[in-house]
Scaffold this active site. Sequence first.
Site, mmCIF file in Angstrom:
data_model
loop_
_atom_site.group_PDB
_atom_site.id
_atom_site.type_symbol
_atom_site.label_atom_id
_atom_site.label_comp_id
_atom_site.label_asym_id
_atom_site.label_seq_id
_atom_site.Cartn_x
_atom_site.Cartn_y
_atom_site.Cartn_z
ATOM 1 N N LYS A 1 0.977 -1.265 -0.211
ATOM 2 C CA LYS A 1 -0.051 0.144 -0.194
ATOM 3 C C LYS A 1 1.013 1.139 -0.158
ATOM 4 C CE LYS A 1 -1.277 2.056 3.638
ATOM 5 N NZ LYS A 1 -1.751 2.716 4.979
ATOM 6 N N LYS B 1 -4.016 6.049 15.029
ATOM 7 C CA LYS B 1 -4.214 5.466 13.731
ATOM 8 C C LYS B 1 -5.742 5.262 13.305
ATOM 9 C CE LYS B 1 -0.086 4.454 12.720
ATOM 10 N NZ LYS B 1 0.742 4.701 11.427
ATOM 11 N N GLY C 1 -5.234 7.712 5.119
ATOM 12 C CA GLY C 1 -4.357 8.787 5.860
ATOM 13 C C GLY C 1 -2.939 9.021 5.214
ATOM 14 N N ASP D 1 2.373 -0.240 12.840
ATOM 15 C CA ASP D 1 1.112 -1.037 12.028
ATOM 16 C C ASP D 1 1.339 -2.593 12.789
ATOM 17 O OD1 ASP D 1 0.100 1.128 10.900
ATOM 18 O OD2 ASP D 1 0.883 0.758 9.098
ATOM 19 N N ARG E 1 -6.629 -3.435 10.116
ATOM 20 C CA ARG E 1 -5.734 -4.277 10.838
ATOM 21 C C ARG E 1 -6.494 -4.586 12.082
ATOM 22 N NH1 ARG E 1 -1.627 -3.070 7.336
ATOM 23 N NH2 ARG E 1 -1.351 -1.182 6.664
ATOM 24 N N ARG F 1 3.022 6.079 -2.828
ATOM 25 C CA ARG F 1 3.883 6.889 -3.263
ATOM 26 C C ARG F 1 4.041 6.815 -4.916
ATOM 27 N NH1 ARG F 1 4.552 5.738 1.664
ATOM 28 N NH2 ARG F 1 5.735 6.931 3.123
ATOM 29 N N GLN G 1 4.237 10.593 7.955
ATOM 30 C CA GLN G 1 3.644 10.985 6.716
ATOM 31 C C GLN G 1 3.634 12.524 6.574
ATOM 32 O OE1 GLN G 1 -0.494 9.525 6.938
ATOM 33 N NE2 GLN G 1 0.331 7.507 6.861
#
Length: 426
Positions: A20, A336, A92, A309, A381, A25, A169
């Site tokens: 992902k 998150k 996000g 994560d 998740r 990106r 980020q």
Amino acid sequence: MRLVARPSRLHGTAAMPGSKSHTIRAVALASLASGESRIREPLDSLDAQSAVKAYRALGAGIDTDDPKLWIVRGFGGRPRVPEDVIDVGNSGTTLRIAIGSAALLDCGAGEAVFTGDHQIRRRPVGPLLDSLRDLGASATAVRRNGCVPAVVGGRIRGGATAIDATNSQYLSSLLINCPLGDGVSEVRVTKLGERPYVEMTLDWLARQPVRLENDGFERFVIPGGQAYRAFDRVVPADWSSATFFLVAGAICDGEVTLTGLDPQDTQGDKAVVEYLRAMGAKIETSGEGIRVRRGDLKGIEIDLNATPDALPALAVAACFAEGTTRLRNVEEARRKETDRIRVMAAELRKLGGELEELPDGLVIHGRALHGGEVEGHDDHRVVMALALAGVAGSAPVTVSSAEAAAVTFPTFVELMRSLGADVAVA
């Protein structure tokens, strides 16, 4: 939608989907570049589609008809003013990177408005907005709460800013977009979390003719007036998705082999292999893939600052380990899609787990889990981690909001079933 996971023995080989983080990106950089780029083996998930929609709104031409090959015609660092609000859904990563791209709009041309789902509207972007203003752009949280909806316009002119990049980020957004601004940007990092994701961003930039100065990840000097070129690249497989299968192999009877993963890739979650080895899982790496078998798991202490994560899946693994496991230095997990520290403690307790919350992590005392019904909290998740508790436990576990898995791993159930897991969506 509910996911029902029953005790199972796993055996077989599973190819991991595309990353992902790399896919988003790739979409951003291809859109910012001039010319036509080819993104091969992308992750076609809800989060990745959010990135596609956001950059189409900013002027990129993106063809996703072939799920194995996305073709992107970039706008050469000059985005257009979107005709409508950009809704990033649950992504996000898309939100933070695209906000930076909107700060490249021409001054006076107009602004972009960003929003997202109910979880995104609670997740902070204030530090990024502050830094973009320091660098000359226009960036405002409509409700003055540091979250979207936000209105962003150009143009990044350069200057100096300091940013708390506990959420990596924010920094990735500045690193990607500042080279296309008008002047030299100096970014001082007061605090850095999730460093491997910044390293991933820098790896993408290193493949471009982009100049920047990195002073020990504490200060970056980024000249403006640069440009990105089109590229043709295969998206690496996703170590974050692989985490659930690595844990499944470590806590279930049987043997699982994962293919497609690159141990040399910049993704931080490849460290999960070493975490599980340290706990006692039997893991072998060869040219054929990564083979995982259950061992006599023992509780250990793990610093998850670089790999937040991984917390949900590792919390489940720790329930199957003898003794006490501490997952620490991962306060960002509270910010998150959900407060994953609180949520995983609450839901695993429903299954008989013994967990204590820390401000920055969890203490898990290993003990047998029983079946039951738990909440997935619309968090991909969390949903997938709780499903593992049912597959490895002694009785079925039913998880709500199972559809959330499609945010990053739409084939999760399919791949689990291919290994023999008794999982079904109801």
